[in-house]
Scaffold this motif. Structure first.
Motif, PDB file in Angstrom:
ATOM      1  N   ASP A  88      35.569  14.119  39.252  1.00 15.28           N
ATOM      2  CA  ASP A  88      35.134  14.728  40.369  1.00 15.28           C
ATOM      3  C   ASP A  88      36.362  14.377  42.055  1.00 15.28           C
ATOM      4  O   ASP A  88      36.168  14.979  43.082  1.00 15.28           O
ATOM      5  N   ILE A  89      36.722  13.199  42.216  1.00  6.32           N
ATOM      6  CA  ILE A  89      37.762  12.834  43.403  1.00  6.32           C
ATOM      7  C   ILE A  89      38.725  13.511  43.543  1.00  6.32           C
ATOM      8  O   ILE A  89      38.961  14.100  43.991  1.00  6.32           O
ATOM      9  N   VAL A  90      39.458  14.085  42.031  1.00 11.74           N
ATOM     10  CA  VAL A  90      40.231  15.284  41.968  1.00 11.74           C
ATOM     11  C   VAL A  90      39.984  16.441  42.866  1.00 11.74           C
ATOM     12  O   VAL A  90      41.001  17.461  43.230  1.00 11.74           O
ATOM     13  N   ASP A  91      39.090  17.125  42.336  1.00  9.05           N
ATOM     14  CA  ASP A  91      38.409  18.143  42.225  1.00  9.05           C
ATOM     15  C   ASP A  91      38.159  17.939  43.625  1.00  9.05           C
ATOM     16  O   ASP A  91      37.842  19.357  44.446  1.00  9.05           O
ATOM     17  N   ARG A  92      37.068  17.696  44.036  1.00  7.93           N
ATOM     18  CA  ARG A  92      36.291  17.435  45.383  1.00  7.93           C
ATOM     19  C   ARG A  92      37.421  17.205  46.656  1.00  7.93           C
ATOM     20  O   ARG A  92      37.613  18.085  47.547  1.00  7.93           O
ATOM     21  N   VAL A  93      39.000  16.897  46.223  1.00  7.09           N
ATOM     22  CA  VAL A  93      39.596  15.888  47.136  1.00  7.09           C
ATOM     23  C   VAL A  93      40.904  17.989  46.992  1.00  7.09           C
ATOM     24  O   VAL A  93      41.607  18.792  48.044  1.00  7.09           O
ATOM     25  N   LYS A  94      40.779  18.845  46.154  1.00  6.91           N
ATOM     26  CA  LYS A  94      41.123  19.671  45.913  1.00  6.91           C
ATOM     27  C   LYS A  94      40.523  20.996  46.742  1.00  6.91           C
ATOM     28  O   LYS A  94      41.438  21.637  47.044  1.00  6.91           O
ATOM     29  N   GLU A  95      39.937  20.760  46.410  1.00 11.86           N
ATOM     30  CA  GLU A  95      38.593  21.868  47.055  1.00 11.86           C
ATOM     31  C   GLU A  95      38.700  21.860  48.418  1.00 11.86           C
ATOM     32  O   GLU A  95      38.235  22.923  49.690  1.00 11.86           O
ATOM     33  N   GLU A  96      38.183  20.335  49.207  1.00 10.78           N
ATOM     34  CA  GLU A  96      38.348  20.194  50.520  1.00 10.78           C
ATOM     35  C   GLU A  96      40.062  20.819  51.196  1.00 10.78           C
ATOM     36  O   GLU A  96      40.057  21.302  51.966  1.00 10.78           O
ATOM     37  N   MET A  97      40.848  20.473  50.007  1.00  8.40           N
ATOM     38  CA  MET A  97      42.361  21.812  50.886  1.00  8.40           C
ATOM     39  C   MET A  97      42.273  22.552  51.111  1.00  8.40           C
ATOM     40  O   MET A  97      43.210  23.264  51.488  1.00  8.40           O
ATOM     41  N   GLU A  98      41.192  24.050  49.797  1.00 11.21           N
ATOM     42  CA  GLU A  98      41.523  25.226  49.942  1.00 11.21           C
ATOM     43  C   GLU A  98      41.181  25.590  51.545  1.00 11.21           C
ATOM     44  O   GLU A  98      40.204  24.928  52.249  1.00 11.21           O
TER      45      GLU A  98
END
Ligand SMILES: NCc1[nH]cc(CCC(=O)O)c1CC(=O)O
Length: 308
Positions: free
Chosen positions: A298-308
């Motif tokens: 969840d952290i990985v997905d959330r952080v990736k989303e925020e980067m986009e």
């Protein structure tokens, strides 16, 4: 006897690492002649942008890998931590030499200890992993991006408004800077290093078995075993370098002991686990599973989303 062409980025760190490997090979009795071929990579050209924003790790290796496929070079030496977790078809990590110090170094103006820094002090780092762990320990500090090679970052510490910077002990030592500069060594209990930090990867063509035999002479099985556990963990998290991820393993007798970490860039969530076992891949997998169960994906997905 075959002359061996070694590809290297032209930075001081890359050249030192390449020369070090050639030197180790000669000490191990390899009598072939070596030639270093310098290659400019994308990563070297865009040093002023945050690495994670411009495509991450692949940046430093692509051009070098092309030269390898084109047989312009026979092997290349990379910092293990800059290696993507899987390689293109036809290339392999054919040897992993002795590891340098795996730790991060905390270097402060006037040698002020991390615990003694005033609230609001500025820490220079461009690593989300370092930033997250510093903020976890000291949420009152401020993280400010700093880019450039090791020498540049030391210069910026002195000339700009940073109170301290964090960089790899290994990088500092390799470029010939004195360890006297280091205010504190950050053990994995305080700051889990990057996967592979301090270790090198010799990359070559899979079908070049003659070369593999040569570079295997400086292969270090201890390093290989521990780095495999770290990289298995990294690979399963698929974090790239947009997410604070760390991993460090050592051997306790036959047993691999892996400390694995995933966190949020603000350091508010830190998942950290120590896993032991006899098989590198199993240990890496187990660490990934435990952290995923705790919400790492969840952290990985959330952080990736925020980067986009
Ligand atoms: N990201 C840049 C980079 N790639 C490899 C090293 C040297 C550390 C090593 O040998 O792993 C460094 C510098 C640093 O992190 O301070």
């Amino acid at each position: 006897m075959r002359k061996i062409i070694v590809g290297s980025r032209k930075s001081n760190l890359a050249m030192t690492q390449t020369k070090w490997v050639i030197d180790q090979l000669k000490k191990a009795g390899v009598e072939n002649e070596f030639e270093i071929k310098k290659i400019v990579t994308k990563g070297d050209q865009i040093l002023d942008v945050t690495l994670s924003k411009v495509g991450g790790k692949g940046l430093f290796v692509k051009e070098i890998e092309k030269a390898m496929f084109d047989k312009e070079i026979d092997f290349a030496v990379h910092s293990m931590k800059d290696m993507p977790s899987s390689l293109p078809e036809g290339l392999e990590i054919s040897s992993i030499p002795d590891r340098e110090d795996h730790r991060d170094a905390y270097i402060a103006k006037n040698n002020i200890k991390l615990a003694d820094l005033k609230e609001g002090s500025i820490i220079g780092t461009s690593s989300l992993r370092r930033g997250a762990q510093i903020l976890a320990a000291r949420p009152d500090l401020e993280i400010k991006w700093i880019r450039g090679n090791v020498e540049t970052r030391i210069r910026k510490l002195n000339e700009e408004d940073y109170d301290a910077i964090i960089l790899a002990v290994s990088g500092l030592k390799r470029v010939g800077l004195s360890e006297n500069l280091i205010t504190e060594y950050l053990d994995p209990e305080i700051c889990v290093p990057a996967v592979g930090q301090g270790s090198l990867a010799i990359e070559s063509r899979e079908d070049d078995t003659e070369l593999k035999e040569i570079v295997q002479r400086i292969h270090n099985e201890y390093t290989a075993k521990t780095v495999l556990a770290e990289r298995t963990f990294l690979h399963l998290l698929e974090g790239g370098c947009q997410v604070p991820i760390g991993g460090y393993a050592y051997l306790d007798g036959e047993e691999i002991v892996l400390t694995a970490l995933v966190g949020t860039p603000d350091g508010k969530t830190i998942l950290k686990e120590v896993v032991r076992g006899n098989d590198s891949v199993q240990v890496g997998k187990q660490a990934a599973e435990i952290l995923i169960n705790q919400g790492a994906k969840d952290i990985v997905d959330r952080v990736k989303e925020e980067m986009e």
